[in-house]
Design a protein around this motif. Structure first.
Motif, mmCIF file in Angstrom:
data_model
loop_
_atom_site.group_PDB
_atom_site.id
_atom_site.type_symbol
_atom_site.label_atom_id
_atom_site.label_comp_id
_atom_site.label_asym_id
_atom_site.label_seq_id
_atom_site.Cartn_x
_atom_site.Cartn_y
_atom_site.Cartn_z
ATOM 1 N N PHE A 14 0.791 -1.561 0.340
ATOM 2 C CA PHE A 14 0.016 -0.131 -0.302
ATOM 3 C C PHE A 14 0.826 1.234 -0.114
ATOM 4 N N LEU A 15 1.813 1.052 0.906
ATOM 5 C CA LEU A 15 3.034 2.837 0.556
ATOM 6 C C LEU A 15 3.456 2.759 -0.469
ATOM 7 N N SER A 16 4.274 1.576 -0.619
ATOM 8 C CA SER A 16 4.732 1.715 -2.756
ATOM 9 C C SER A 16 4.320 2.190 -3.174
ATOM 10 N N GLU A 17 2.656 1.421 -4.021
ATOM 11 C CA GLU A 17 1.855 2.422 -4.527
ATOM 12 C C GLU A 17 1.563 3.051 -4.277
ATOM 13 N N GLY A 18 1.868 3.734 -4.025
ATOM 14 C CA GLY A 18 1.531 5.395 -3.193
ATOM 15 C C GLY A 18 2.808 6.628 -3.502
ATOM 16 N N THR A 19 3.768 5.368 -3.551
ATOM 17 C CA THR A 19 5.237 6.478 -2.804
ATOM 18 C C THR A 19 6.248 6.030 -4.448
ATOM 19 N N LEU A 20 6.385 5.329 -4.058
ATOM 20 C CA LEU A 20 7.916 4.445 -4.114
ATOM 21 C C LEU A 20 7.482 4.313 -5.853
ATOM 22 N N PHE A 21 6.289 3.467 -6.263
ATOM 23 C CA PHE A 21 6.098 3.029 -7.033
ATOM 24 C C PHE A 21 6.799 4.026 -8.678
ATOM 25 N N TYR A 22 5.690 5.703 -8.004
ATOM 26 C CA TYR A 22 5.623 6.454 -8.736
ATOM 27 C C TYR A 22 7.267 7.431 -9.479
ATOM 28 N N TRP A 23 8.028 6.753 -8.090
ATOM 29 C CA TRP A 23 9.605 7.526 -8.626
ATOM 30 C C TRP A 23 9.905 6.671 -9.966
ATOM 31 N N LEU A 24 9.223 5.542 -9.760
ATOM 32 C CA LEU A 24 9.967 4.249 -10.668
ATOM 33 C C LEU A 24 9.503 4.318 -11.720
#
Length: 174
Positions: A14-24
């Motif tokens: 949940f945290l990665s789909e809102g934060t880290l994913f968009y950086w990648l």
């Protein structure tokens, strides 16, 4: 893996789909591809733990998405994720899930989820986009990402959910 650990893994996704994913993600795809990693885990829960677990997880994580990410109307993603998780669990209740079956159900369920969200937004006039435009520009690119994510995590997720069932049944026998 216990259900508490599965919830912990879902919180990380949940945290990665809102934060880290968009950086990648490349800049050209930002705004077109929307990850639904927690929805994939709700659907894995419906396949391997049953419809009631998927309903509870879908309602909880959908509400979390409503509050944190979308906020225009509280309850849209909670309703859609709980509904899709429950219906997938209901359809797959007595069937053995293979890789092809799991990916097909996750793909169809993601399509239904995005369609339900789109039409709820249309009913409340939060969007004026046509379904065809949303299908071509948001839903299908997100669907491919979702199926790819489910393919990568199929084996670990199956082991995590199967391990939680096996451990639970061993505890009940004692």
């Amino acid at each position: 893996m216990s259900i508490q650990r599965i919830i912990g893994v879902m919180l990380l996704f949940f945290l990665s789909e809102g934060t880290l994913f968009y950086w990648l993600l490349p800049d050209s795809l930002v705004g077109r591809v929307v990850p639904h990693f927690t929805l994939a885990f709700v659907l894995f829960a419906s396949l391997y733990r049953g419809r009631h677990t998927a309903l509870v997880l879908g309602l909880a994580f959908g509400l979390l998405q409503d509050v944190v990410f979308y906020g225009r109307i509280i309850g849209v993603h909670s309703f859609a994720m709980g509904l899709v998780g429950y219906l997938t669990g209901l359809l797959m209740e007595r069937k053995r899930s293979t890789l092809f079956m799991a990916l097909t159900m996750i793909g169809i369920s993601t399509l239904v989820y995005d369609t339900v969200v789109h039409y709820i937004y249309r009913v409340f006039r939060l969007t004026d986009l046509s379904y065809r435009w949303a299908l071509l520009h948001h839903i299908l690119p997100s669907l491919f990402l979702q199926v790819l994510f489910a393919l990568v995590l199929y084996v670990p997720a199956r082991r995590w959910f199967a391990g939680s069932i096996k451990k639970k049944s061993e505890d009940q026998e004692e």
